[in-house]
Design a protein around this motif. Sequence first.
Motif, PDB file in Angstrom:
ATOM      1  N   PHE A   1       0.826  -1.198   0.000  1.00  0.00           N
ATOM      2  CA  PHE A   1       0.000   0.000   0.000  1.00  0.00           C
ATOM      3  C   PHE A   1       0.864   1.253   0.000  1.00  0.00           C
ATOM      4  O   PHE A   1       1.981   1.257   0.529  1.00  0.00           O
ATOM      5  N   TYR A   2       0.324   2.313  -0.593  1.00  0.00           N
ATOM      6  CA  TYR A   2       1.020   3.593  -0.658  1.00  0.00           C
ATOM      7  C   TYR A   2       0.148   4.696  -0.079  1.00  0.00           C
ATOM      8  O   TYR A   2      -1.081   4.626  -0.137  1.00  0.00           O
ATOM      9  N   GLY A   3       0.817   5.717   0.447  1.00  0.00           N
ATOM     10  CA  GLY A   3       0.126   6.909   0.908  1.00  0.00           C
ATOM     11  C   GLY A   3       0.094   7.951  -0.192  1.00  0.00           C
ATOM     12  O   GLY A   3       0.882   7.912  -1.136  1.00  0.00           O
ATOM     13  N   LYS A   4      -0.816   8.914  -0.054  1.00  0.00           N
ATOM     14  CA  LYS A   4      -0.970   9.907  -1.116  1.00  0.00           C
ATOM     15  C   LYS A   4       0.294  10.742  -1.323  1.00  0.00           C
ATOM     16  O   LYS A   4       0.637  11.084  -2.459  1.00  0.00           O
ATOM     17  N   LYS A   5       1.030  11.032  -0.248  1.00  0.00           N
ATOM     18  CA  LYS A   5       2.248  11.826  -0.396  1.00  0.00           C
ATOM     19  C   LYS A   5       3.288  11.082  -1.224  1.00  0.00           C
ATOM     20  O   LYS A   5       4.028  11.693  -2.000  1.00  0.00           O
ATOM     21  N   GLU A   6       3.349   9.775  -1.046  1.00  0.00           N
ATOM     22  CA  GLU A   6       4.277   8.968  -1.848  1.00  0.00           C
ATOM     23  C   GLU A   6       3.910   9.030  -3.327  1.00  0.00           C
ATOM     24  O   GLU A   6       4.796   9.125  -4.195  1.00  0.00           O
ATOM     25  N   ILE A   7       2.617   8.978  -3.627  1.00  0.00           N
ATOM     26  CA  ILE A   7       2.182   9.021  -5.023  1.00  0.00           C
ATOM     27  C   ILE A   7       2.404  10.413  -5.611  1.00  0.00           C
ATOM     28  O   ILE A   7       2.808  10.549  -6.768  1.00  0.00           O
ATOM     29  N   PHE A   8       2.154  11.450  -4.815  1.00  0.00           N
ATOM     30  CA  PHE A   8       2.438  12.816  -5.287  1.00  0.00           C
ATOM     31  C   PHE A   8       3.908  12.933  -5.693  1.00  0.00           C
ATOM     32  O   PHE A   8       4.242  13.512  -6.737  1.00  0.00           O
TER      33      PHE A   8
END
Length: 210
Positions: free
Chosen positions: A156-163
């Motif tokens: 799983f990833y967090g939104k900051k990582e995807i940004f």
Amino acid sequence: MPKSELFEQNYRYYDKWFDEHEGIWRTELEAIKKLLPPFTKGIEIGVGTGRFAAPLAIEEGVEPSTKMASIAKERGIKVHEGVAEDLPLLDSSYDLVLLVTTICFVDDIDKTFQEAKRILTDNGRLIIAFVDKESPLGKFYEKNRHKSRFYKEATFYGKKEIFKLLKKHGLILEACNESLFGDDLEHLTYEIYDGCKKGGAFLVLRAKKR
């Protein structure tokens, strides 16, 4: 066991899950529709059984599981056999690329972003929909992943990582929304909010290739 094999073995369960959790599926679908731009030629990477591509009028998909792909084909999707890190597709050939809960199952997320960008036309759009690991539901999934047929193999990833990944790969974030609020599947509300600051589990991001 390769992650694609999990879907190969459980393809009927996967598709049935959406019927049993129709409220979740329809909310996710509507959240994606809200950010869907006009497009001429679109493709979904990790198309699965076509649950999202078909109602979104996306006519092509990429899928490593042949049994999942067989259902997508029944829904009218042209399916290319392949994986997100090595797409069997030409450069600059699509003006829309969609990934729905796919990034948590890839082996190399950087290559996934590279390949998605490669097949996009100039100013084409990438839409990524995923479960935010920092959300209450994301934390529930992480805690109980060993009980899941699929998520036990997920990252799983967090939104900051995807940004950060979007920026790293030269993709400009244009818009986002969020939905599915609650601590577990039995206690969810289905509102969809513009922006990504309220703590929703299901995030949809739209980015442009520059």
